[in-house]
Design a protein around this motif. Sequence first.
Motif, short mmCIF file in Angstrom:
data_model
loop_
_atom_site.label_atom_id
_atom_site.label_comp_id
_atom_site.label_asym_id
_atom_site.label_seq_id
_atom_site.Cartn_x
_atom_site.Cartn_y
_atom_site.Cartn_z
N ASN A 74 0.76 -1.28 -0.03
CA ASN A 74 0.05 0.20 -0.12
C ASN A 74 0.76 1.37 0.46
N VAL A 75 2.11 1.07 -0.50
CA VAL A 75 3.07 2.65 -0.55
C VAL A 75 2.12 3.09 -1.34
N ASN A 76 2.57 4.99 -0.39
CA ASN A 76 2.15 5.89 -1.30
C ASN A 76 3.22 6.28 -2.40
N SER A 77 3.23 7.32 -3.41
CA SER A 77 3.08 7.08 -4.61
C SER A 77 4.81 8.04 -4.91
N VAL A 78 4.99 8.70 -2.99
CA VAL A 78 5.99 9.09 -3.42
C VAL A 78 7.46 7.94 -2.69
N PHE A 79 7.20 8.34 -1.44
CA PHE A 79 7.99 6.23 -1.74
C PHE A 79 7.94 5.51 -2.05
N LYS A 80 7.09 4.99 -3.06
CA LYS A 80 7.07 3.95 -4.27
C LYS A 80 8.30 4.23 -5.50
N PHE A 81 8.80 5.53 -5.60
CA PHE A 81 9.53 6.87 -5.97
C PHE A 81 11.03 6.29 -5.72
N LEU A 82 10.23 6.86 -4.83
CA LEU A 82 11.92 6.68 -3.58
C LEU A 82 12.56 5.33 -3.70
N GLY A 83 11.69 4.33 -3.18
CA GLY A 83 12.20 3.30 -3.50
C GLY A 83 12.82 2.83 -4.98
N ASP A 84 12.31 3.10 -5.37
CA ASP A 84 12.58 3.14 -7.15
C ASP A 84 13.31 3.61 -7.80
N LYS A 85 13.95 4.77 -7.56
CA LYS A 85 14.78 5.13 -7.51
C LYS A 85 16.62 4.76 -6.58
N SER A 86 15.78 4.67 -5.33
CA SER A 86 17.19 4.45 -4.67
C SER A 86 16.58 2.69 -3.25
N THR A 87 15.73 3.43 -2.48
CA THR A 87 15.83 2.47 -2.11
C THR A 87 14.55 2.59 -0.77
N SER A 88 14.43 1.35 -0.62
CA SER A 88 12.72 1.86 0.57
C SER A 88 13.15 1.96 1.67
N PRO A 89 12.52 2.09 2.47
CA PRO A 89 13.09 2.05 4.15
C PRO A 89 12.52 0.74 4.22
N LYS A 90 13.49 0.68 5.09
CA LYS A 90 13.60 -0.69 6.01
C LYS A 90 13.90 -0.27 7.35
N TRP A 91 13.77 0.22 7.66
CA TRP A 91 12.91 0.96 9.28
C TRP A 91 12.73 2.12 9.25
N ASN A 92 12.28 2.52 10.23
CA ASN A 92 11.97 4.50 10.33
C ASN A 92 13.22 5.25 10.41
N PHE A 93 13.14 6.53 9.59
CA PHE A 93 13.62 7.76 9.63
C PHE A 93 14.43 7.16 8.77
N TYR A 94 13.96 6.65 7.22
CA TYR A 94 15.60 6.86 6.12
C TYR A 94 14.83 8.31 5.84
N LYS A 95 16.68 8.93 5.21
CA LYS A 95 16.29 10.32 4.61
C LYS A 95 16.08 10.13 3.37
N TYR A 96 15.83 11.08 3.15
CA TYR A 96 15.83 11.52 1.47
C TYR A 96 15.74 12.54 0.37
N LEU A 97 17.07 12.85 0.35
CA LEU A 97 17.14 13.83 -0.51
C LEU A 97 17.11 13.84 -2.46
N VAL A 98 16.20 15.10 -2.01
CA VAL A 98 16.07 14.99 -3.42
C VAL A 98 15.84 16.28 -4.53
N ASP A 99 16.87 16.36 -5.63
CA ASP A 99 16.89 17.17 -6.36
C ASP A 99 15.24 18.44 -6.27
N GLY A 100 15.66 19.33 -7.05
CA GLY A 100 14.45 20.45 -7.66
C GLY A 100 13.35 19.85 -8.53
N GLN A 101 14.06 18.94 -9.64
CA GLN A 101 13.24 18.62 -10.42
C GLN A 101 12.70 17.20 -10.29
#
Length: 185
Positions: free
Chosen positions: A125-152
């Motif tokens: 049931n992952v939301n679209s934001v974390f689906k994208f983040l997981g596809d581009k890098s890695t899905s969170p494996k625990w709480n407080f995963y941090k993702y830096l995303v550029d302005g585009q």
Amino acid sequence: MKRGLYAVLFLLLFSIKANASSCPDYLKVKFKQLHASQQVDLCQLTQGKPVLIVNTASNCGYTPHFKQLEALHKRYKEQGLVVIGFPSDDFFQEEDEEADTAKICYINYGVTFTMLAPTAVWGRNVNSVFKFLGDKSTSPKWNFYKYLVDGQGNKVQAFSPKVAPDDDQFIRAIDALVANEKISE
């Protein structure tokens, strides 16, 4: 004269359409703000800005990261960095009541950056934001995963919860991200 007016209108409409379509699809969503009735339009909030996205939990050993995340928000908000927290109970450490999550964030830790209502950040049931983040890098494996995303919304850099928000490695990554956004303006 009419041609000139039509040309200006065409360019204006084209510009508006280009700006609206420049938002990545995964950000063309609205989420409810934590313990509020307002919706947060992620496209509008993040448009052309560097973003720090974090999956959070109220009852985790990493919950004190809220204080450091708030410090980052205050330090970098004038440079355009948008910080967004996504509370989630995917790892069974979030409060059952949204009001309790809000109390921990807003009262216990003084959070002023954008916090959204609890949502799925992992799994079916992952939301679209974390689906994208997981596809581009890695899905969170625990709480407080941090993702830096550029302005585009294209480049994604993931950091595990073991990398604290005030860690030198993380600060350097934010500095580089914010500097890159200034260059591309």
